[in-house]
Design a protein around this motif. Structure first.
Motif, short mmCIF file in Angstrom:
data_model
loop_
_atom_site.label_atom_id
_atom_site.label_comp_id
_atom_site.label_asym_id
_atom_site.label_seq_id
_atom_site.Cartn_x
_atom_site.Cartn_y
_atom_site.Cartn_z
N SER A 88 0.82 -1.20 0.00
CA SER A 88 0.00 0.00 0.00
C SER A 88 0.85 1.25 0.00
CB SER A 88 -0.89 -0.03 1.24
OG SER A 88 -1.28 1.26 1.59
N SER A 89 0.20 2.37 -0.26
CA SER A 89 0.91 3.64 -0.23
C SER A 89 1.24 4.07 1.18
CB SER A 89 0.07 4.74 -0.89
OG SER A 89 -0.50 4.28 -2.06
N ASP A 90 0.81 3.29 2.19
CA ASP A 90 1.16 3.67 3.56
C ASP A 90 2.51 3.09 3.96
OD1 ASP A 90 0.69 1.01 3.96
OD2 ASP A 90 -0.77 1.26 5.55
N TRP A 91 3.35 2.81 2.96
CA TRP A 91 4.73 2.41 3.14
C TRP A 91 4.90 0.96 3.59
CZ3 TRP A 91 7.81 6.89 5.93
CH2 TRP A 91 7.63 8.07 5.21
N THR A 92 3.83 0.21 3.71
CA THR A 92 4.02 -1.14 4.26
C THR A 92 3.69 -2.22 3.25
OG1 THR A 92 1.77 -1.18 5.05
CG2 THR A 92 3.45 -0.48 6.62
N VAL A 93 4.34 -3.36 3.49
CA VAL A 93 4.00 -4.59 2.79
C VAL A 93 3.60 -5.58 3.87
CG1 VAL A 93 4.90 -6.50 1.42
CG2 VAL A 93 5.63 -4.19 0.92
N LYS A 94 2.44 -6.20 3.66
CA LYS A 94 1.98 -7.13 4.72
C LYS A 94 1.72 -8.50 4.11
CE LYS A 94 -0.04 -3.51 7.52
NZ LYS A 94 -1.18 -2.96 8.20
N ILE A 95 2.09 -9.50 4.87
CA ILE A 95 1.87 -10.88 4.42
C ILE A 95 0.84 -11.50 5.34
CG2 ILE A 95 2.94 -13.12 4.02
CD1 ILE A 95 5.45 -11.72 3.38
N TRP A 96 -0.13 -12.12 4.78
CA TRP A 96 -1.28 -12.62 5.53
C TRP A 96 -1.49 -14.10 5.31
CZ3 TRP A 96 -4.50 -8.59 7.57
CH2 TRP A 96 -4.20 -7.30 7.09
N ASP A 97 -2.15 -14.67 6.29
CA ASP A 97 -2.75 -15.98 6.11
C ASP A 97 -4.25 -15.69 6.06
OD1 ASP A 97 -4.11 -18.39 6.66
OD2 ASP A 97 -2.37 -19.17 7.74
N HIS A 98 -4.90 -16.23 5.06
CA HIS A 98 -6.26 -15.72 4.87
C HIS A 98 -7.24 -16.20 5.93
CE1 HIS A 98 -8.50 -19.25 3.13
NE2 HIS A 98 -7.28 -19.67 2.92
N THR A 99 -6.77 -17.11 6.78
CA THR A 99 -7.66 -17.52 7.86
C THR A 99 -7.52 -16.62 9.08
OG1 THR A 99 -5.93 -19.06 8.45
CG2 THR A 99 -7.79 -19.93 7.20
N ILE A 100 -6.48 -15.85 9.09
CA ILE A 100 -6.22 -15.04 10.29
C ILE A 100 -6.37 -13.57 9.91
CG2 ILE A 100 -4.52 -14.43 12.05
CD1 ILE A 100 -3.28 -17.17 11.61
N LYS A 101 -6.98 -12.85 10.78
CA LYS A 101 -7.32 -11.48 10.45
C LYS A 101 -6.16 -10.52 10.54
CE LYS A 101 -11.97 -11.36 10.17
NZ LYS A 101 -12.93 -10.51 9.55
N THR A 102 -5.14 -10.91 11.25
CA THR A 102 -4.01 -9.99 11.37
C THR A 102 -2.87 -10.50 10.50
OG1 THR A 102 -3.35 -11.22 13.32
CG2 THR A 102 -4.53 -9.15 13.67
N PRO A 103 -2.06 -9.56 10.04
CA PRO A 103 -1.02 -9.99 9.12
C PRO A 103 0.08 -10.80 9.83
CG PRO A 103 -0.85 -7.65 9.54
CD PRO A 103 -2.10 -8.10 10.20
N MET A 104 0.73 -11.65 9.06
CA MET A 104 1.83 -12.46 9.59
C MET A 104 3.09 -11.64 9.68
SD MET A 104 0.86 -15.69 9.90
CE MET A 104 -0.61 -15.17 10.66
N PHE A 105 3.39 -10.98 8.58
CA PHE A 105 4.61 -10.18 8.54
C PHE A 105 4.26 -8.79 8.04
CE2 PHE A 105 7.51 -13.60 9.21
CZ PHE A 105 6.95 -14.71 8.61
#
Lengths: 105, 613
Positions: free
Chosen positions: B473-490
């Motif tokens: 995103s343009s908010d400077w971050t890259v996030k890695i997710w598991d689609h079963t969990i609502k919060t990002p992994m990395f």
């Protein structure tokens, strides 16, 4: 049978005599046709005088296509010439005449 | 006789008087007549000239003119103009003035000479017209032979003519003539396109020979010493004059030809919208694109079909989608949406081909800022659209007066389809949310993730692991997710707005991210979970923002597009594409299973941490 065939050949051959047979040419199509017709006209007109025929051809070619043209008409000759590319015509005419027309200034 | 005269006078007058009286009375006639007869002599005036007879007979001519002979010839009047007394010229015919004799001894001559330009010789020699030699002999037997030959030829042609239909022959002749005349007139380039193309490629490869060698064989030896960090070696730079001002908005490798990739050009600037271009480059020819298509509206996204690598679908800034067929390389798209056929009302941010539907029609999806995700089907050369889903912003549905439900529509900016579960896909929005949706449910989302604070620029499923996806995103971050969990992994903070992320096709733990400050970051989760293993500025000027990145499916290279219209091709150094080290004696399993296992291990670590917390 042989005689009739021979006669036939002669007749055909005589028919062809007035047909100009182009031996070698590297002129563009239009130019070639015009030159051929001119040679035929000249040779028929001056059928007993090669020099006048050649003169007529040379002068007409000079006027039409620029100087300077060379024309040789004869029944027995060999030649080696340098000609400008796309400006050479060598044809046989009348069963016994050969006409060579080329441009080289 | 003076004394007589007065008497005479008197007598005359008397005579006259008497005459009158005579007339009246008529008595004294005889006396008066005598006196009257005497007084008939001429009387001279005293001042009369004495002239002789001859003089008297002389004739004198007199001419009368209008001029007043008494008027003076030289009137002087005061002229107010000249402020002096000027003699008026009267209209008298003047005699021509006598010419002044020039004094031959007393005049001066003046002459001058301007500069004459110096003369210069100029010569030029034209090339003489080409000449060749020709020689022949003219003999009687040669002439005879030639004529006989001609006869034979003619007979043969006559026989052939009789065999063939005369019409066909004429047509053939005409066609032949046309062909010959056409050939002589048309450009010779068309005949030699194939050869010219090959020559062009050869010349390019010769010019960029070292680059080509690097691409194939160069492995950065320094990587051994560089403790798990890697580098990106710049190879070729692709740019085209026509697309100079346009930013690279989309990149896609061709699934079939590994050296061919498509670049979409447009403009991200809301204010400056101009035309768009679609260029397809081959790595074999870095100087000029293979195909060029131009369009009126900027191209924002593109995708190439897996099975039909000549079909490219393109989404435009004005909301239209178009399909280009590379087999027909004229500049117009083969199929195009229009306002009538349901184009988007806002820019189309992403398009993706889908599998052919049940009727074997081509099918693709598009997402746009107008909040609609639309499925387009190519039915009999027309694009038919179906709204798959509308991105409703949750919690914003309100009831209006007439009982209609109004909702604000979120703007979709990116989407990606799951590799295996066909109906599931993710959509990223401008609000920063990511929705997990299904093709079958059009009103509800399967899941929502509060992903980012700003617009989501890209979402991408992991090519190996079915549960993992990544967003940037343009908010400077890259996030890695598991689609079963609502919060990002990395979560990775990259210090600058992230334009694009892409997973590497060869490993489940490697991905690349590009930022607007011109840097490319490559991460390998199996090596370093927290930092990039490569962090390299890729574009020359700092003001150049990188907009997109794509991995080549086969070769270890990535292409990076920036907002100046340049595409740079970079080679990944060996550290970046590390395979797990072979332990002696142990077979290294290669394949997707290994990759999945690798990632699973990492995720488990993170999950454990989370569950502990």
């Amino acid at each position: 049978m042989g005689e009739t065939e021979g006669k036939k050949d002669e007749a055909d051959y005589k028919r062809l005599q007035t047909f100009p047979l182009v031996r070698h040419s590297d002129m563009p199509e239009e130019m070639r046709v015009e030159t051929m017709e001119l040679c035929v006209t000249a040779c028929e007109k001056f059928s007993n005088n090669n020099e006048s025929a050649a003169k007529m051809i040379k002068e007409t070619m000079d006027r039409k296509f620029g100087s300077s043209w060379h024309v040789v008409i004869g029944e027995g000759f060999g030649f080696e010439i340098t000609h400008e590319v796309k400006n050479l015509l060598y044809l046989y005419f009348g069963g016994a005449l050969a006409v060579c027309v080329w441009k080289c200034s | 006789m003076p004394p007589k005269q007065p008497l005479r006078r008197q007598s005359v007058s008397v005579g006259r008087g008497t005459r009158k009286r005579d007339e009246d009375s008529g008595t004294e006639v005889a006396e008066g007549a005598d006196e009257w007869a005497q007084s008939k002599a001429t009387v001279r005036p005293p001042d009369q000239l004495e002239l002789t007879d001859a003089e008297l007979k002389e004739e004198f001519t007199r001419i009368l003119t209008a001029n007043n002979p008494h008027a003076p010839q030289n009137i002087v009047r005061y002229s107010f103009k000249a402020a002096e007394k000027v003699a008026e010229e009267l209209m008298t015919p003047k005699q021509p003035k006598e010419r002044k004799l020039t004094n031959k001894f007393n005049f001066s001559e003046r002459a001058s000479q301007t500069f004459n330009n110096p003369l210069r010789d100029r010569e030029c020699q034209m090339e003489p017209p080409p000449r060749t030699n020709f020689s022949a002999t003219a003999n009687q037997w040669e002439i005879y032979d030639a004529y006989v030959e001609e006869l034979e030829k003619q007979e043969k042609t006559k026989e052939k003519e009789k065999a063939k239909t005369p019409v066909a022959k004429k047509m053939g002749k005409m066609a032949m003539r046309k062909m010959t005349s056409m050939e002589s007139q048309s450009d010779d380039i068309t005949k030699v396109t194939q050869a010219a193309k090959i020559v062009e490629r050869m010349v390019n490869q010769n010019t960029y020979d070292d680059v080509a060698q690097d691409f194939k064989y160069y492995e950065d030896a320094a990587d051994e010493y560089r403790d798990q960090e890697g580098t990106l070696l710049p190879l070729w730079k692709f740019q085209n004059d026509k697309a100079k001002r346009l930013a690279v908005t989309a990149l896609c490798w061709n699934p079939k030809y590994n050296d061919l990739f498509a670049v979409g050009h447009g403009s991200y600037d809301f204010m400056k919208q101009s035309r768009g271009m679609l260029l397809l480059y081959s790595m074999k020819n870095p100087s000029f694109p293979e195909y060029i298509f131009s369009s009126e509206s900027g191209i924002m996204c593109l995708d190439m079909h897996m099975d039909h690598p000549y079909l490219v679908v393109v989404g435009h800034y004005d909301g239209n989608v178009a399909i280009y067929n590379l087999k027909k390389p004229h500049s117009q798209p083969s199929f195009r949406s229009s306002a009538k056929s349901g184009k988007h009302t806002d820019p189309v941010w992403q398009v993706k081909w889908q599998k052919d539907d049940m009727d074997n029609n081509l099918n693709f999806f598009s997402v746009s800022s107008d909040g609609r995700i639309v499925s387009w089907t190519l039915v009999k050369s027309e694009l038919v659209h179906t709204d798959v889903i509308k991105l409703k912003v949750e919690g914003s549905t309100t009831e209006s007066l007439e009982g209609l439900q109004l909702y604000t529509v979120g703007c979709g900016t990116a989407f990606d389809f799951h590799k295996e579960i066909d109906y599931m896909f993710l959509v990223g929005t401008e609000e920063g949310k990511i929705y997990k949706c299904s093709k079958s449910y059009s009103s509800q989302f399967l899941d929502t993730y509060d992903a980012h604070n700003m617009a989501v620029d890209a979402v991408s499923w992991n090519p190996y692991h079915t549960k993992v996806f990544m967003s940037c995103s343009s908010d400077w971050t890259v996030k890695i997710w598991d689609h079963t969990i609502k919060t990002p992994m990395f979560i990775y903070d990259l210090n600058s707005a992230v334009g694009d992320v892409a997973w590497a096709p060869y490993s489940s733990t490697v991905f690349a991210a590009v930022t607007t400050n011109g840097k490319t970051h490559v991460f390998d989760l199996s090596i370093n979970k927290y930092e990039a293993i490569c962090n390299q500025p890729v574009v020359a000027k700092k003001k150049n923002k990188i907009t997109h990145v794509q991995f080549n499916p086969i070769h270890p290279i990535i292409i990076v597009g920036d907002d100046r219209g340049h595409v740079t091709c970079l080679k990944l150094s060996p550290n970046l594409r590390k395979m797990p080290k072979e332990k002696k004696g142990q077979e290294v399993q290669k394949g997707p299973a290994v990759e999945i296992a690798k990632l699973d291990k990492l995720l488990n670590l993170v999950r454990e941490v989370k569950t502990k917390i």
